[in-house]
Design an enzyme around this catalytic site. Structure first.
Site, mmCIF file in Angstrom:
data_model
loop_
_atom_site.group_PDB
_atom_site.id
_atom_site.type_symbol
_atom_site.label_atom_id
_atom_site.label_comp_id
_atom_site.label_asym_id
_atom_site.label_seq_id
_atom_site.Cartn_x
_atom_site.Cartn_y
_atom_site.Cartn_z
ATOM 1 N N ASP A 1 5.690 4.628 5.236
ATOM 2 C CA ASP A 1 6.644 3.687 5.830
ATOM 3 C C ASP A 1 6.807 2.421 4.987
ATOM 4 O O ASP A 1 7.594 1.538 5.331
ATOM 5 C CB ASP A 1 6.242 3.320 7.264
ATOM 6 C CG ASP A 1 4.852 2.723 7.371
ATOM 7 O OD1 ASP A 1 3.940 3.200 6.681
ATOM 8 O OD2 ASP A 1 4.668 1.783 8.177
ATOM 9 N N HIS A 2 6.083 2.362 3.871
ATOM 10 C CA HIS A 2 6.208 1.221 2.962
ATOM 11 C C HIS A 2 6.729 1.612 1.576
ATOM 12 O O HIS A 2 7.074 0.729 0.786
ATOM 13 C CB HIS A 2 4.858 0.515 2.813
ATOM 14 C CG HIS A 2 4.394 -0.145 4.075
ATOM 15 N ND1 HIS A 2 4.450 -1.507 4.271
ATOM 16 C CD2 HIS A 2 3.878 0.383 5.223
ATOM 17 C CE1 HIS A 2 3.982 -1.794 5.488
ATOM 18 N NE2 HIS A 2 3.633 -0.659 6.073
ATOM 19 N N HIS B 1 -7.486 -2.164 5.528
ATOM 20 C CA HIS B 1 -6.694 -1.087 6.106
ATOM 21 C C HIS B 1 -7.349 0.248 5.750
ATOM 22 O O HIS B 1 -8.392 0.278 5.085
ATOM 23 C CB HIS B 1 -5.262 -1.180 5.559
ATOM 24 C CG HIS B 1 -4.270 -0.363 6.328
ATOM 25 N ND1 HIS B 1 -4.248 -0.298 7.698
ATOM 26 C CD2 HIS B 1 -3.235 0.436 5.899
ATOM 27 C CE1 HIS B 1 -3.264 0.479 8.084
ATOM 28 N NE2 HIS B 1 -2.643 0.949 7.024
ATOM 29 N N ASP C 1 -0.435 -3.871 5.636
ATOM 30 C CA ASP C 1 -1.023 -3.577 6.921
ATOM 31 C C ASP C 1 -2.493 -3.972 6.870
ATOM 32 O O ASP C 1 -3.173 -3.697 5.900
ATOM 33 C CB ASP C 1 -0.928 -2.096 7.219
ATOM 34 C CG ASP C 1 0.494 -1.611 7.453
ATOM 35 O OD1 ASP C 1 1.428 -2.422 7.343
ATOM 36 O OD2 ASP C 1 0.675 -0.418 7.713
ATOM 37 N N HIS D 1 6.439 -5.665 11.881
ATOM 38 C CA HIS D 1 5.700 -4.390 11.911
ATOM 39 C C HIS D 1 5.275 -4.048 13.339
ATOM 40 O O HIS D 1 4.131 -3.713 13.604
ATOM 41 C CB HIS D 1 4.488 -4.478 10.978
ATOM 42 C CG HIS D 1 3.969 -3.133 10.524
ATOM 43 N ND1 HIS D 1 3.000 -2.451 11.205
ATOM 44 C CD2 HIS D 1 4.284 -2.358 9.455
ATOM 45 C CE1 HIS D 1 2.718 -1.322 10.577
ATOM 46 N NE2 HIS D 1 3.494 -1.241 9.499
ATOM 47 N N HIS E 1 1.239 3.917 2.056
ATOM 48 C CA HIS E 1 1.669 4.661 3.238
ATOM 49 C C HIS E 1 3.189 4.813 3.212
ATOM 50 O O HIS E 1 3.916 3.918 2.760
ATOM 51 C CB HIS E 1 1.211 3.969 4.518
ATOM 52 C CG HIS E 1 -0.202 4.290 4.882
ATOM 53 N ND1 HIS E 1 -0.981 3.509 5.722
ATOM 54 C CD2 HIS E 1 -1.006 5.335 4.511
ATOM 55 C CE1 HIS E 1 -2.180 4.058 5.851
ATOM 56 N NE2 HIS E 1 -2.219 5.149 5.133
ATOM 57 N N HIS F 1 0.852 -1.187 0.000
ATOM 58 C CA HIS F 1 0.000 0.000 0.000
ATOM 59 C C HIS F 1 0.889 1.238 0.000
ATOM 60 O O HIS F 1 2.119 1.135 0.109
ATOM 61 C CB HIS F 1 -0.962 0.000 1.188
ATOM 62 C CG HIS F 1 -0.311 0.064 2.524
ATOM 63 N ND1 HIS F 1 0.503 -0.944 3.019
ATOM 64 C CD2 HIS F 1 -0.318 1.034 3.494
ATOM 65 C CE1 HIS F 1 0.930 -0.617 4.220
ATOM 66 N NE2 HIS F 1 0.458 0.576 4.523
#
Length: 313
Positions: free
Chosen positions: A66-67, A139, A210, A268, A64, A62
């Site tokens: 942090d990915h 998510h 996530d 995570h 976000h 996805h």
């Protein structure tokens, strides 16, 4: 197949854990595939045994930060690695636009080609040896889990037995190795399956992050050798998990149990469970093992060899 964890923290990096990224090495192909690419992933790669020049595919769950914040820098560096000719990227709608903007505004010119594939539920990619499936997770933004599958292979062909049966070596051996029934010049019918050992079952990896607990994660992980599942929160903080649509340690364990996986590796983790706090990472592991015994926590640079079914370090 070897799994190397390059980042195991959620949201933000800590002193001991970077944000999300995992490398899957395929030694038989001299390739490495990435699952997510959080900020500083290229730095983590430099500290690992994974060669940047071997990266051929990147699967993004996805969008976000942090990915994905590590993608532009990694792609820029790959061009300087020397041997990179093409990289395929797979992810939700918007991934291509994000990368286009990053490369355009930074005036970055890649010396190799890339192709961004928009992921939908179902088959994502396949060839003769592997295939990858995707399923939607639950998510706050569009998110997908991935299932990496090595195809089953025929059992080892018994060359000595074939020669003892007066079968002339040559192209016919190739057909027998495939399990075909062959009629020889002398009229004998030979079943190739009888000259091969037991089929070698392909290995399977499921990656779910996530997400909060959802049925699609269970389906994606069915009978996997390894399930890599987020465990952002402790069971005690399940209300927060529901609010933020993340999993607790017990949710990850429930997915593993229902999917009948062989090994659960949790990742995570929220920084709130660092040493000195009331609840520690060890507590999350204990909670999960009450439901699914074969559970271990990931840490940065941990390598897991599926063939050996044990962590190397």
């Amino acid at each position: 197949m070897q799994i190397t964890f390059l980042g195991t923290s959620s949201g933000v990096p800590t002193r001991g854990r970077n944000v999300s990224s995992i490398a899957v090495r395929l030694p038989q192909r001299a390739e490495a595939w990435l699952l997510d690419c959080g900020e500083a992933t290229q730095h983590q790669l430099l500290r690992s045994d994974v060669k940047i020049s071997q990266i051929t595919k990147i699967f993004v769950t996805h969008l976000h930060g942090d990915h994905i914040f590590g993608l532009p820098g990694l792609l820029a560096s790959c061009g300087m690695a020397g041997n990179v000719s093409h990289i395929d990227l797979y992810g939700p709608s918007g991934l291509g636009e994000y990368l286009d903007a990053c490369l355009r505004y930074s005036e970055t010119r890649l010396s190799y080609s890339i192709k961004v594939h928009r992921v939908k539920e179902g088959l994502v990619w396949e060839d003769k040896e592997f295939y990858v499936m995707a399923a939607p997770l639950k998510h706050k933004v569009t998110a997908f889990g991935y299932r990496l599958v090595e195809r089953d292979r025929a059992g080892k062909f018994d060359v000595n037995r074939a020669i003892a049966m007066n079968i002339t070596p040559g192209p016919i051996f190739g057909e027998l190795k495939q399990g075909k029934v062959i009629t020889l010049a002398d009229g004998r019918m030979i079943n190739g399956k009888e000259l091969c050992g037991e089929p070698q079952i392909g290995r399977k990896i499921a990656y779910c992050t996530d997400t909060i607990f959802c049925d699609s994660a269970v389906d994606l992980a069915q009978n996997a050798d390894v399930l890599i599942h987020e465990a952002t929160f402790a069971h005690q903080d399940s209300e927060m998990a529901f609010q933020r649509l993340h999993s607790t340690s017990t949710m990850a364990a429930q997915v593993a149990l229902l999917a009948n996986v062989k090994q659960l590796i949790m990742t995570h983790f929220s920084p709130r469970y660092a040493p000195g706090n009331a609840i520690l990472l060890e507590d999350l592991v204990k909670e999960a093992r009450m439901i699914f015994a074969n559970t271990i926590p990931a840490h940065d640079f941990m390598t897991y060899d599926i063939a050996a079914s044990m962590p190397i370090n």
